[in-house]
Design a protein around this motif. Structure first.
Motif, PDB file in Angstrom:
ATOM      1  N   GLN A 132       0.777  -1.143   0.099  1.00 35.56           N
ATOM      2  CA  GLN A 132      -0.037   0.056  -0.132  1.00 35.56           C
ATOM      3  C   GLN A 132       0.808   1.280  -0.080  1.00 35.56           C
ATOM      4  OE1 GLN A 132      -2.349   0.798   3.501  1.00 35.56           O
ATOM      5  NE2 GLN A 132      -4.291   1.422   2.289  1.00 35.56           N
ATOM      6  N   GLN A 170       1.695   2.209  -3.398  1.00 37.63           N
ATOM      7  CA  GLN A 170       0.272   2.896  -4.028  1.00 37.63           C
ATOM      8  C   GLN A 170       0.158   4.293  -3.757  1.00 37.63           C
ATOM      9  OE1 GLN A 170      -2.496  -0.604  -3.736  1.00 37.63           O
ATOM     10  NE2 GLN A 170      -2.529  -0.082  -5.840  1.00 37.63           N
ATOM     11  N   LEU A 191      -7.291   3.788  -9.208  1.00 41.27           N
ATOM     12  CA  LEU A 191      -6.571   2.984  -8.207  1.00 41.27           C
ATOM     13  C   LEU A 191      -7.083   1.651  -8.114  1.00 41.27           C
ATOM     14  CD1 LEU A 191      -5.017   2.844  -5.610  1.00 41.27           C
ATOM     15  CD2 LEU A 191      -6.751   3.926  -4.474  1.00 41.27           C
ATOM     16  N   PRO A 235      -6.940  -0.858  -5.549  1.00 37.38           N
ATOM     17  CA  PRO A 235      -6.363  -0.937  -4.208  1.00 37.38           C
ATOM     18  C   PRO A 235      -5.930  -2.221  -3.780  1.00 37.38           C
ATOM     19  CG  PRO A 235      -8.615  -0.574  -3.977  1.00 37.38           C
ATOM     20  CD  PRO A 235      -8.336  -0.476  -5.646  1.00 37.38           C
ATOM     21  N   TRP A 245      -6.876   4.723   3.036  1.00 36.69           N
ATOM     22  CA  TRP A 245      -6.680   5.763   1.707  1.00 36.69           C
ATOM     23  C   TRP A 245      -7.184   6.973   2.078  1.00 36.69           C
ATOM     24  CZ3 TRP A 245      -3.796   3.372  -1.813  1.00 36.69           C
ATOM     25  CH2 TRP A 245      -3.846   2.009  -1.858  1.00 36.69           C
ATOM     26  N   VAL A 276     -12.418   0.756  -1.658  1.00 32.22           N
ATOM     27  CA  VAL A 276     -11.758   1.330  -0.620  1.00 32.22           C
ATOM     28  C   VAL A 276     -12.758   1.647   0.160  1.00 32.22           C
ATOM     29  CG1 VAL A 276      -9.876   2.578  -2.079  1.00 32.22           C
ATOM     30  CG2 VAL A 276     -12.012   3.661  -1.891  1.00 32.22           C
TER      31      VAL A 276
END
Ligand code: AHR
Length: 357
Positions: free
Chosen positions: A84, A87, A104, A106, A112, A133
């Motif tokens: 993560q 990202q 995205l 995820p 987030w 998310v």
């Protein structure tokens, strides 16, 4: 519209260059033209979570094929390598680069809020694709497109229920292990819940839930240790195809056979995704008994969302993809869940041949 502006810009710059002596006077000028052109494409920053599975590769390909310069896009692709933090860094870089859209995929659902707030403050629309998310304010993203992972899990559990009822296998004789996906990913949360709820409801013996991280290597490792721990496993619920491939290797290396005849000692493998090589072929060979489809071809779907936004319309906040369930066994032909009927697609070579991934 941006593309035609780019063409006009090139033409004007070419006319200027010709009137100034027929060519660009320096590499810098040529580079400036290139820069102007790339600025006129719709720039999409895509943070892909990793490359853990065949499904993920098909998904990446689909995105790359949709966001080409021929289609009017410049795609900036970043592979998060299952982390993560990678990202989040990618999203911050996209913000600095002033991309037009952030897409995205995820790795997990939570964590987030801060970075999506930063994107919102910068005025960049964020489209979430595949997994979801879990944020406190859903205006932090524009929209989401992906699969109903819990429905996938419910369909698979209902298929198992119908199959075992028809084969007259007692619920207490169904000994299941679940090789889960990456913990905290929507695909894991939904599929795990679909099975766990059904196990409680039907009185199945759900012996273990262990993560295989959606990879073949981990799927194999986990299955090896589960086979050492339990000698009565007759159903392996793998939360994706790659885990199923690993589990099958482990089962075969332990001298056991995978297949649907659990009354006679075979271990039934259930899977999710339905990639052509080799999962679908394994279904025809009865190495995998049933697959709940998870469709990876999100490129055109995300492109349609961006086109809608460019045209000034508001896309649906959540778009779920229709998916099938496949088996070569004809024991269960349809399922009924919460009043909705789903046909089970009885797999044939022709169906496999028509698949693109
Ligand atoms: O989020 C979708 C899941 O992620 C797919 O089932 C799996 O193969 C992938 O890694």
């Amino acid at each position: 519209m941006k593309k035609s502006l780019a063409i006009i810009t090139i033409l004007i710059l070419c006319i200027l260059a010709i009137s100034c002596g027929g060519s660009f006077s320096s590499k810098e000028e040529a580079a400036n033209v290139e820069e102007t052109v790339s600025n006129e494409y719709i720039v999409v920053g895509f943070s892909q979570l990793g490359a853990e599975s065949d499904w993920r590769s098909a998904n990446t390909e689909s995105m790359k094929a949709a966001f080409t310069t021929e289609n009017g896009y410049k795609l900036i692709f970043e592979d998060g390598q299952q982390k993560q933090t990678n990202q989040i860094t990618a999203i911050r870089t996209f913000i600095q680069q002033e991309v037009d859209y952030i897409v995205l995929a995820p790795v997990t659902e939570t964590g987030w809020d801060t970075v999506l707030q930063e994107a919102k403050d910068a005025g960049i629309p964020v489209i979430i694709v595949d997994r979801m998310v879990d944020v406190s304010d859903d205006s932090l993203f524009t929209c989401w497109v992906g699969s109903d992972f819990e429905l996938e899990g419910k369909k698979m559990a209902e298929w198992l229920k119908q199959y075992t009822l028809k084969e007259k296998i007692e619920p207490s004789d169904i000994h299941i292990v679940n090789i889960q996906g990456t913990i905290g990913a929507s695909a894991q949360i939904g599929r795990t819940k679909g099975l766990a709820d059904a196990a409680t409801e039907n009185g199945w013996d759900l012996m273990a839930e262990v993560t295989g991280d959606f990879t073949q290597a981990k799927g194999k490792e986990v299955m090896e240790s589960l086979l050492k721990r339990y000698d009565n496993i007759n159903v392996v619920y793998c939360e994706n195809d790659n885990e199923a491939f690993g589990a099958i290797e482990a089962i075969e290396e332990a001298g056991k056979k995978t297949g649907s005849d659990i009354a006679n000692g075979e271990i039934m493998v259930l899977s999710f995704d339905g990639v052509k090589e080799d999962a679908m072929n394994y279904v025809l060979q009865d190495k995998i008994t049933c697959i709940a489809e998870c469709n990876p071809l999100h490129g055109p779907r995300v492109k349609a969302i961006i086109e809608a936004l460019e045209a000034g319309s508001t896309p649906e906040k959540y778009s779920y993809v229709d998916e099938e369930i496949y088996s070569a066994s004809e024991v269960v032909k349809n399922l009924s869940l919460d009043g909705t009927h789903y046909d089970v697609t009885i797999l044939t070579q022709d169906i496999i041949d028509q698949r693109s991934y």
